[in-house]
Design an enzyme around this catalytic site. Structure first.
Site, PDB file in Angstrom:
ATOM      1  CE  LYS A  96      -3.902   1.943   2.625  1.00 57.61           C
ATOM      2  NZ  LYS A  96      -4.797   1.730   3.807  1.00 57.61           N
ATOM      3  CB  SER A 171      -7.920   3.657   2.543  1.00 59.41           C
ATOM      4  OG  SER A 171      -7.141   3.052   3.569  1.00 59.41           O
ATOM      5  CB  SER A 195      -8.440   0.667   5.221  1.00 61.04           C
ATOM      6  OG  SER A 195      -9.162   1.861   5.381  1.00 61.04           O
TER       7      SER A 195
END
Length: 501
Positions: A96, A171, A195
């Site tokens: 990420k 996210s 997320s």
């Protein structure tokens, strides 16, 4: 760089902001004291602070070409190869884009961080490379990771491989899309309100939020220190277990890691669930205005499958679960305002590693480019600062105290059950909202966290595994376990996958 002493006018301004009534003579005395104190800062400029290790060579990588990025999921492409052999040998791993990787740009979903290149590797990156994995790039994340949808990144929306008109969830949006489209074998996501699990649910992959502190957060852009989690995403519970074995455990640098207990997670994989007690949490279903009956029924059908694999399955009630989203909201609003924004992604008052280069770059950028924050973060700051100013931290403190009550409610249920069960999200993946509709923007960002965010507050481990589709869109089954008992939820998820295929 030498620290400039404050001018008399600057000291007067600061004094007034704190309600100090200082005379000119007193300000002169203060200025003299400051000049002497700043000698310590001059010495700090001469010293070299330790950084996180960078052990494997790499080049600068490259921006992804449009033709290799159909879902807008890649933030950056690279090929960083680790040890010649290890548990992750042959595995392609994405990180990420809030995780520091030395020499590779990190934007955290925002143009505000354009130009920032970390000079150190986060602990999770080092451990992946030491285990023989190949880091093949950075995955797009939502702007400052503050969205449960996939439409807020400054690089544009991340599209769901199951239906590109729909959100992947956020996210860790890019991580999920890259997995679902077969671009990588594994990914490391982040989870403060869901997320990891939200995008796993909406794209049909597996995402595991570990127990709070099990995986070190060292070298990762924070939101709120008591909510921050990082963990594995993959196409199967088995691969999540394998990646967790590599990245879990204390690193001596993360103050979140207290009493950490690791386990051989891949040894928990089993095809049956004889003797396992599963509790279906009534309050995880039927959210007014959010739940889709088809989603609830798909998850209940999965519970019946688990019973067929030998588990004892019963329905229970945990009324406190419905308060979890309210407790999370108070912690996230004021906590994120204090740490992620005012604290320049660093904060204060903890012993551990501080990413100095990150706080330097971001601190300057946010002061110069504050308007580049997404609407989600702007709304958090406006309300978070208001609540802090008006109510002096009362609600943040109360919510943190209530987090223990919430944790105790789940712990009580887990005395007579090994695993709790509910939908990961009350609904299927939402359609991506129109760019010119602010209300739809907020609804698509924060309307799906009801079941996930309570476990960021309490720290219990939770895994989302796909359990079917409705109209071509995946549905996620969430399994929750006792603190540091990832094995129970991994076992249940793997057994379900093995039975369903």
């Amino acid at each position: 760089m030498p620290v400039a002493p404050p001018s008399k006018s600057e000291m007067k301004r600061i004094a007034q902001s704190y309600g100090f009534d200082l005379s000119d003579a007193e300000l002169d005395v203060m200025a003299a004291v400051c000049r002497g104190t700043l000698a310590s800062y001059a010495r700090l400029d001469q010293l070299h602070a330790p950084k996180l290790a960078v052990n494997y060579p790499r080049d600068a990588g490259r921006a992804p070409q449009p033709e290799e990025n159909p879902y807008n999921a890649w933030a950056w492409r690279c090929s960083i190869k680790g040890a010649p052999a290890g548990k992750l040998s042959g595995k392609r791993v994405a990180l990420k884009d809030n995780i520091c990787l030395a020499g590779i740009p990190m934007r955290n979903g925002s143009a505000m961080l354009e130009g920032f290149v970390p000079d150190e590797d986060a602990t999770v990156a080092t451990r992946i490379l030491e285990a023989g994995g190949e880091i093949t790039g950075k995955a797009v994340c939502e702007s400052f990771c503050f969205s449960g949808g996939s439409h807020t990144s400054d690089s544009g929306p991340v599209r769901n491989p199951n239906n590109p008109a729909h959100s992947t969830g956020g996210s860790s949006s890019g991580c999920a899309a890259l997995l679902a489209s077969g671009e990588v074998d594994m990914a490391v996501g982040g989870d403060q309100g869901g997320s990891i699990r939200l995008p796993a649910s909406w794209t049909g992959v597996v995402g595991l939020k570990p127990t709070f502190g099990l995986v070190p957060y060292t070298g990762i852009f924070p939101i709120e220190g008591t909510l921050d989690h990082t963990g594995p995403m993959a196409m199967s519970a088995a691969d999540c277990a394998l990646l967790l074995e590599v990245i879990a455990g204390e690193d001596g640098l993360d103050p979140r890691q207290v009493g950490v207990k690791t386990a051989p997670y891949t040894q928990a994989l089993a095809s049956d669930l004889k003797g396992v007690r599963i509790a279906v949490v009534r309050e995880g279903f039927g959210w007014e205005g959010s739940s889709e009956p088809e989603v609830d029924e798909t998850v209940r059908r999965a519970a019946r499958w688990l019973a067929g694999l030998g588990a004892s399955v019963e329905e229970i009630s945990i009324p406190a679960h419905r308060d979890g989203v309210h407790i999370w909201t108070a912690i996230a609003l004021e906590g994120a305002t204090a740490q992620m924004v005012r604290g320049d992604a660093t904060g204060w008052n903890y012993r551990g590693h501080y990413s100095v280069g990150l706080c330097d770059f971001y601190g300057r950028a946010r002061r110069a480019r504050g308007n580049d924050f997404p609407l989600t973060v702007k709304s958090v700051v406006l309300l978070g600062q208001y609540l802090s100013d008006r109510y002096n931290g009362h609600y943040y403190a109360k919510a943190q105290n209530l987090s223990r009550t919430l944790r105790a409610a789940y712990d009580q249920a887990l005395k007579s059950a090994d695993v709790l069960l509910m939908p990961t999200t009350p609904m299927r993946a939402m359609a991506l909202p129109p760019a010119d509709d602010p209300l739809a923007y907020f609804g698509a960002a924060l309307a799906n966290i009801h079941n996930t965010c309570p476990f960021d507050v309490t720290g219990h481990p939770a895994i989302s595994t796909p359990c079917g589709k409705v109209d071509g869109l995946p549905v996620g089954l969430m399994l929750i376990g006792r603190s540091f008992d990832e094995n129970s939820i991994i076992r249940a998820a793997h057994a379900y996958e093995s039975a369903r295929g």
